[in-house]
Design a protein around this motif. Structure first.
Motif, PDB file in Angstrom:
ATOM      1  N   UNK A  13      15.741 -14.507  33.172  1.00  0.00           N
ATOM      2  CA  UNK A  13      14.766 -13.514  33.631  1.00  0.00           C
ATOM      3  C   UNK A  13      15.324 -12.090  33.630  1.00  0.00           C
ATOM      4  N   UNK A  14      16.576 -11.922  33.225  1.00  0.00           N
ATOM      5  CA  UNK A  14      17.224 -10.612  33.372  1.00  0.00           C
ATOM      6  C   UNK A  14      16.482  -9.492  32.658  1.00  0.00           C
ATOM      7  N   UNK A  15      16.023  -9.745  31.444  1.00  0.00           N
ATOM      8  CA  UNK A  15      15.303  -8.705  30.697  1.00  0.00           C
ATOM      9  C   UNK A  15      13.991  -8.348  31.396  1.00  0.00           C
ATOM     10  N   UNK A  16      13.294  -9.370  31.893  1.00  0.00           N
ATOM     11  CA  UNK A  16      12.019  -9.126  32.578  1.00  0.00           C
ATOM     12  C   UNK A  16      12.234  -8.396  33.897  1.00  0.00           C
ATOM     13  N   UNK A  17      13.312  -8.743  34.599  1.00  0.00           N
ATOM     14  CA  UNK A  17      13.630  -8.050  35.856  1.00  0.00           C
ATOM     15  C   UNK A  17      13.924  -6.585  35.574  1.00  0.00           C
ATOM     16  N   UNK A  18      14.752  -6.326  34.567  1.00  0.00           N
ATOM     17  CA  UNK A  18      15.100  -4.946  34.218  1.00  0.00           C
ATOM     18  C   UNK A  18      13.873  -4.153  33.812  1.00  0.00           C
ATOM     19  N   UNK A  19      12.978  -4.779  33.041  1.00  0.00           N
ATOM     20  CA  UNK A  19      11.762  -4.095  32.598  1.00  0.00           C
ATOM     21  C   UNK A  19      10.887  -3.733  33.793  1.00  0.00           C
ATOM     22  N   UNK A  20      10.740  -4.677  34.716  1.00  0.00           N
ATOM     23  CA  UNK A  20       9.883  -4.428  35.877  1.00  0.00           C
ATOM     24  C   UNK A  20      10.438  -3.288  36.724  1.00  0.00           C
ATOM     25  N   UNK A  21      11.761  -3.251  36.910  1.00  0.00           N
ATOM     26  CA  UNK A  21      12.392  -2.187  37.695  1.00  0.00           C
ATOM     27  C   UNK A  21      12.302  -0.842  36.975  1.00  0.00           C
ATOM     28  N   UNK A  22      12.586  -0.854  35.681  1.00  0.00           N
ATOM     29  CA  UNK A  22      12.673   0.402  34.920  1.00  0.00           C
ATOM     30  C   UNK A  22      11.322   1.075  34.702  1.00  0.00           C
ATOM     31  N   UNK A  23      10.241   0.277  34.732  1.00  0.00           N
ATOM     32  CA  UNK A  23       8.927   0.845  34.457  1.00  0.00           C
ATOM     33  C   UNK A  23       8.101   1.095  35.704  1.00  0.00           C
ATOM     34  N   UNK A  24       8.758   1.108  36.862  1.00  0.00           N
ATOM     35  CA  UNK A  24       8.100   1.615  38.063  1.00  0.00           C
ATOM     36  C   UNK A  24       7.950   3.135  37.916  1.00  0.00           C
ATOM     37  N   UNK A  25       7.085   3.717  38.741  1.00  0.00           N
ATOM     38  CA  UNK A  25       6.802   5.153  38.610  1.00  0.00           C
ATOM     39  C   UNK A  25       7.942   5.989  39.197  1.00  0.00           C
ATOM     40  N   UNK A  26       9.010   6.067  38.432  1.00  0.00           N
ATOM     41  CA  UNK A  26      10.212   6.791  38.841  1.00  0.00           C
ATOM     42  C   UNK A  26      11.087   6.983  37.598  1.00  0.00           C
ATOM     43  N   UNK A  27      11.972   7.938  37.621  1.00  0.00           N
ATOM     44  CA  UNK A  27      12.962   8.037  36.542  1.00  0.00           C
ATOM     45  C   UNK A  27      13.881   6.816  36.548  1.00  0.00           C
ATOM     46  N   UNK A  28      14.443   6.503  35.394  1.00  0.00           N
ATOM     47  CA  UNK A  28      15.366   5.378  35.291  1.00  0.00           C
ATOM     48  C   UNK A  28      16.519   5.534  36.286  1.00  0.00           C
ATOM     49  N   UNK A  29      16.740   4.500  37.069  1.00  0.00           N
ATOM     50  CA  UNK A  29      17.861   4.489  38.000  1.00  0.00           C
ATOM     51  C   UNK A  29      17.695   5.337  39.233  1.00  0.00           C
ATOM     52  N   UNK A  30      16.499   5.896  39.444  1.00  0.00           N
ATOM     53  CA  UNK A  30      16.316   6.866  40.524  1.00  0.00           C
ATOM     54  C   UNK A  30      16.433   6.248  41.918  1.00  0.00           C
ATOM     55  N   UNK A  31      16.237   4.941  42.038  1.00  0.00           N
ATOM     56  CA  UNK A  31      16.387   4.295  43.339  1.00  0.00           C
ATOM     57  C   UNK A  31      17.775   3.710  43.547  1.00  0.00           C
ATOM     58  N   UNK A  32      18.675   4.046  42.638  1.00  0.00           N
ATOM     59  CA  UNK A  32      20.088   3.748  42.837  1.00  0.00           C
ATOM     60  C   UNK A  32      20.388   2.319  43.230  1.00  0.00           C
ATOM     61  N   UNK A  33      21.108   2.176  44.346  1.00  0.00           N
ATOM     62  CA  UNK A  33      21.575   0.860  44.759  1.00  0.00           C
ATOM     63  C   UNK A  33      20.441  -0.075  45.154  1.00  0.00           C
ATOM     64  N   UNK A  34      19.277   0.480  45.511  1.00  0.00           N
ATOM     65  CA  UNK A  34      18.127  -0.383  45.786  1.00  0.00           C
ATOM     66  C   UNK A  34      17.730  -1.169  44.541  1.00  0.00           C
ATOM     67  N   UNK A  35      17.926  -0.571  43.375  1.00  0.00           N
ATOM     68  CA  UNK A  35      17.583  -1.254  42.130  1.00  0.00           C
ATOM     69  C   UNK A  35      18.527  -2.426  41.860  1.00  0.00           C
ATOM     70  N   UNK A  36      19.819  -2.221  42.087  1.00  0.00           N
ATOM     71  CA  UNK A  36      20.759  -3.323  41.872  1.00  0.00           C
ATOM     72  C   UNK A  36      20.551  -4.418  42.909  1.00  0.00           C
ATOM     73  N   UNK A  37      20.162  -4.042  44.125  1.00  0.00           N
ATOM     74  CA  UNK A  37      19.838  -5.033  45.143  1.00  0.00           C
ATOM     75  C   UNK A  37      18.631  -5.867  44.734  1.00  0.00           C
ATOM     76  N   UNK A  38      17.585  -5.193  44.266  1.00  0.00           N
ATOM     77  CA  UNK A  38      16.378  -5.899  43.845  1.00  0.00           C
ATOM     78  C   UNK A  38      16.703  -6.868  42.708  1.00  0.00           C
ATOM     79  N   UNK A  39      17.502  -6.400  41.762  1.00  0.00           N
ATOM     80  CA  UNK A  39      17.879  -7.267  40.638  1.00  0.00           C
ATOM     81  C   UNK A  39      18.639  -8.495  41.127  1.00  0.00           C
ATOM     82  N   UNK A  40      19.598  -8.288  42.033  1.00  0.00           N
ATOM     83  CA  UNK A  40      20.389  -9.417  42.518  1.00  0.00           C
ATOM     84  C   UNK A  40      19.529 -10.429  43.257  1.00  0.00           C
TER      85      UNK A  40
END
Length: 345
Positions: A13-40
């Motif tokens: 699911x890694x590609x789908x998880x990354x896509x879902x996080x990256x295409x939220x209404x924000x710049x790439x990586x803008x939520x920082x560590x919250x993004x890595x937490x969500x992925x984990x």
């Protein structure tokens, strides 16, 4: 010692998880560590819609025979007095757990006190404290096995009631000494770089503590493995926490690691089953000397740095809202497509 089958989360699911996080209404990586937490958390739960249910914290309490040598600024009686404070709802962990809606369990893993029936206490006493590691092993092989198994049993019961995220705290006068000895052995760092102030010893007290721990190391100079290390210098609360952490990861739970003592338990757990690293979230960097080095050794990126050194699982409780935020943003935040917001070219 009981072994635990902890699977490494699949990457399907890694590609789908990354896509879902990256295409939220924000710049790439803008939520920082919250993004890595969500992925984990998505990886642990193997889903694109993670959920945290019935968050729990377990505080393991036990006494240490080495405390008789004066390695702490407080007398051993404080261990059982603080357990009574936990049961009465008056400690920091009670306040923070209640604030965040976290279920709190208190475990007598080996306190040198008779609590009687105490209905809100989990009675799991291995003995009335460990042996004095300066003159003997802290525990027997049988006691080690019993502590590991009891920690696992407690977690199985909590998970069966619906919890999928669990944090671990501790209470035990003298347990920073045990944690320092564990850290020094596993991380191969000289003991003087591992010894902190614990519950607040002064300069003379720190030197005395260091001298005693050097003597303990000399007595237990040849340790074959993690089990031998724990038998020699461990605490019942630390050992029970190891079994609890391993079992939680084996059940697919999110494992919240608190401060210096809890991280020493995690160090042991990781030597026994390396895949636990995929389930562990490190809640804060303690103000206790050596914790930063411990975290660097396992390449951990803690969520908070607030100069905490209380233990009790307080860092887990304080960090929990960040985990909830990471889950909420991936589930509830609009995507560029759903919101009709233009993405960059």
């Amino acid at each position: 010692m009981t072994t635990y089958d902890i699977p490494k989360p699949t990457t399907e699911l890694d590609d789908a998880i990354a896509h879902k996080i990256n295409f939220k209404t924000k710049p790439l990586g803008a939520l920082g560590q919250l993004e890595s937490l969500a992925k984990q958390i998505c990886q642990i739960q193997q889903t694109l819609t993670p959920v945290l249910t019935k968050p729990s914290i377990v505080v393991f309490a036990a006494d240490h025979g080495l405390a008789k040598e004066g390695v702490s600024a407080y007398p051993q009686e404080v261990t059982h007095q603080m357990v009574l404070n936990f049961l009465g709802g008056g400690a920091a962990i009670n306040v923070f757990s209640e604030q965040q809606g976290i279920d709190l369990s208190i475990v007598d893993a080996g306190v040198n006190f008779d609590f009687g029936d105490s209905p809100n206490l989990i009675h799991a006493k291995i003995a009335m404290g460990t042996g004095n590691a300066l003159v003997e092993n802290a525990m027997s092989k049988e006691q080690l096995t019993n502590a590991i198994n009891k920690g696992a049993e407690i977690v199985r019961d909590i998970q069966s009631k619906g919890s999928n995220i669990i944090g671990f705290g501790e209470m035990g006068i003298g347990n920073t000494s045990a944690a320092s000895l564990i850290m020094s052995h596993i991380c191969q760092i000289p003991i003087e770089k591992c010894v902190g102030r614990g519950t607040g010893v002064d300069d003379d007290g720190w030197q005395k503590k260091l001298d005693i721990l050097k003597q303990v190391q000399q007595k237990h100079a040849h340790l074959a493995d993690t089990a031998a290390l724990l038998q020699a210098v461990g605490g019942f609360e630390i050992t029970m926490m190891i079994g609890a952490m391993l079992q939680a990861a084996a059940l697919g739970m999110v494992v919240l690691v608190d401060g210096f003592i809890s991280t020493s338990a995690y160090l042991c757990a990781q030597t026994l089953e390396p895949n636990i690293q995929h389930y562990a979230i490190f809640c804060h960097q303690s103000d206790e000397s050596g914790h930063q080095q411990m975290l660097e050794f396992i390449d951990a990126d803690p969520l908070l740095k607030m100069n905490l050194r209380l233990g009790e699982g307080t860092g887990c409780a304080l960090a929990y809202p960040l985990l909830q935020s990471s889950v909420d943003f991936i589930n509830k935040m609009a995507s560029f497509e759903s919101a009709g917001v233009s993405n960059k070219d």
